[in-house]
Scaffold this motif. Sequence first.
Motif, PDB file in Angstrom:
ATOM      1  N   UNK A 211       1.050  -1.248   0.110  1.00  0.00           N
ATOM      2  CA  UNK A 211       0.083   0.072  -0.031  1.00  0.00           C
ATOM      3  C   UNK A 211       0.933   1.165   0.000  1.00  0.00           C
ATOM      4  N   UNK A 212       0.203   2.459  -0.578  1.00  0.00           N
ATOM      5  CA  UNK A 212       0.851   3.400  -0.405  1.00  0.00           C
ATOM      6  C   UNK A 212       0.171   4.669  -1.329  1.00  0.00           C
ATOM      7  N   UNK A 213       0.735   5.746  -1.577  1.00  0.00           N
ATOM      8  CA  UNK A 213       0.379   6.789  -2.352  1.00  0.00           C
ATOM      9  C   UNK A 213       1.447   7.548  -2.784  1.00  0.00           C
ATOM     10  N   UNK A 214       1.089   8.161  -4.138  1.00  0.00           N
ATOM     11  CA  UNK A 214       1.979   9.096  -4.615  1.00  0.00           C
ATOM     12  C   UNK A 214       1.278  10.471  -4.686  1.00  0.00           C
ATOM     13  N   UNK A 215       1.961  11.209  -4.009  1.00  0.00           N
ATOM     14  CA  UNK A 215       1.642  12.847  -3.995  1.00  0.00           C
ATOM     15  C   UNK A 215       1.966  13.869  -4.940  1.00  0.00           C
ATOM     16  N   UNK A 216       1.364  14.474  -5.405  1.00  0.00           N
ATOM     17  CA  UNK A 216       1.784  15.355  -6.577  1.00  0.00           C
ATOM     18  C   UNK A 216       1.948  16.847  -6.167  1.00  0.00           C
ATOM     19  N   UNK A 217       2.784  17.740  -6.903  1.00  0.00           N
ATOM     20  CA  UNK A 217       3.043  18.686  -6.396  1.00  0.00           C
ATOM     21  C   UNK A 217       3.520  19.504  -7.825  1.00  0.00           C
ATOM     22  N   UNK A 218       2.715  20.238  -8.552  1.00  0.00           N
ATOM     23  CA  UNK A 218       3.046  20.823  -9.794  1.00  0.00           C
ATOM     24  C   UNK A 218       3.016  19.939 -10.835  1.00  0.00           C
ATOM     25  N   UNK A 219       2.180  18.958 -10.800  1.00  0.00           N
ATOM     26  CA  UNK A 219       2.066  17.612 -11.779  1.00  0.00           C
ATOM     27  C   UNK A 219       3.337  16.663 -11.707  1.00  0.00           C
ATOM     28  N   UNK A 220       4.146  16.821 -10.677  1.00  0.00           N
ATOM     29  CA  UNK A 220       5.299  15.766 -10.390  1.00  0.00           C
ATOM     30  C   UNK A 220       4.862  14.937  -9.093  1.00  0.00           C
ATOM     31  N   UNK A 221       5.248  13.728  -9.272  1.00  0.00           N
ATOM     32  CA  UNK A 221       4.894  12.764  -8.040  1.00  0.00           C
ATOM     33  C   UNK A 221       5.794  13.099  -6.832  1.00  0.00           C
ATOM     34  N   UNK A 222       5.931  14.161  -6.148  1.00  0.00           N
ATOM     35  CA  UNK A 222       6.962  14.582  -5.307  1.00  0.00           C
ATOM     36  C   UNK A 222       7.348  13.602  -4.038  1.00  0.00           C
ATOM     37  N   UNK A 223       6.129  13.353  -3.584  1.00  0.00           N
ATOM     38  CA  UNK A 223       6.182  12.567  -2.216  1.00  0.00           C
ATOM     39  C   UNK A 223       5.587  11.354  -2.525  1.00  0.00           C
ATOM     40  N   UNK A 224       6.433  10.283  -1.974  1.00  0.00           N
ATOM     41  CA  UNK A 224       5.853   8.966  -2.118  1.00  0.00           C
ATOM     42  C   UNK A 224       5.684   8.139  -0.812  1.00  0.00           C
ATOM     43  N   UNK A 225       4.697   7.795  -0.278  1.00  0.00           N
ATOM     44  CA  UNK A 225       4.212   7.337   0.926  1.00  0.00           C
ATOM     45  C   UNK A 225       4.104   5.870   0.692  1.00  0.00           C
ATOM     46  N   UNK A 226       5.037   5.078   1.674  1.00  0.00           N
ATOM     47  CA  UNK A 226       5.176   3.748   1.609  1.00  0.00           C
ATOM     48  C   UNK A 226       4.344   3.007   2.814  1.00  0.00           C
ATOM     49  N   UNK A 227       3.563   2.087   2.652  1.00  0.00           N
ATOM     50  CA  UNK A 227       2.865   1.392   3.602  1.00  0.00           C
ATOM     51  C   UNK A 227       3.933   0.095   3.813  1.00  0.00           C
ATOM     52  N   UNK A 228       3.393  -0.888   4.839  1.00  0.00           N
ATOM     53  CA  UNK A 228       4.120  -1.919   4.954  1.00  0.00           C
ATOM     54  C   UNK A 228       4.313  -3.028   3.758  1.00  0.00           C
ATOM     55  N   UNK A 229       5.489  -3.493   3.831  1.00  0.00           N
ATOM     56  CA  UNK A 229       5.895  -4.404   2.613  1.00  0.00           C
ATOM     57  C   UNK A 229       6.872  -5.475   3.052  1.00  0.00           C
ATOM     58  N   UNK A 230       6.928  -6.609   2.197  1.00  0.00           N
ATOM     59  CA  UNK A 230       7.690  -7.727   2.564  1.00  0.00           C
ATOM     60  C   UNK A 230       9.304  -7.097   2.340  1.00  0.00           C
TER      61      UNK A 230
END
Length: 133
Positions: free
Chosen positions: A40-59
């Motif tokens: 799980x996670x999100x890509x958060x965009x600023x000015x059309x660019x995926x600037x902040x990536x949030x990562x949930x739990x992963x293997x």
Amino acid sequence: MPLGGLQHYTIEPHDLERTKNFYVDVLGLAIGDRPPLDFPGYWLYSGGQATVHLMGPRKPRDGIVVRGTEKKFEDTGRLDHIAFAATDVEDVRRRLQSKNVKFREQIVPRTGDTQIFLYDPDGVGVELNFPKA
């Protein structure tokens, strides 16, 4: 190998939804397209660019691991803060105050630009830079 500008930074938040809400509701980033990754996670965009990536739990994976999924930090280590170019300092100031987000503000000597410093829910320092009007 010449490098270009910063592409993104990634946070492994303690609470994925809380941190996503902070970056969207407080800082105004937008949730955008993200590949179908196996965690799980999100890509958060600023000015059309995926600037902040949030990562949930992963293997855990073999090979180079930037940060282990079980390790927890009390602070952000050697990372001091991430800076964003911003506009409308009055609106941002009101938004931060309405959300009860603590921040520090200063004027940059010589340039007259305004800077606002704050922390995200995981203690990552955020700097917002507003050009002098």
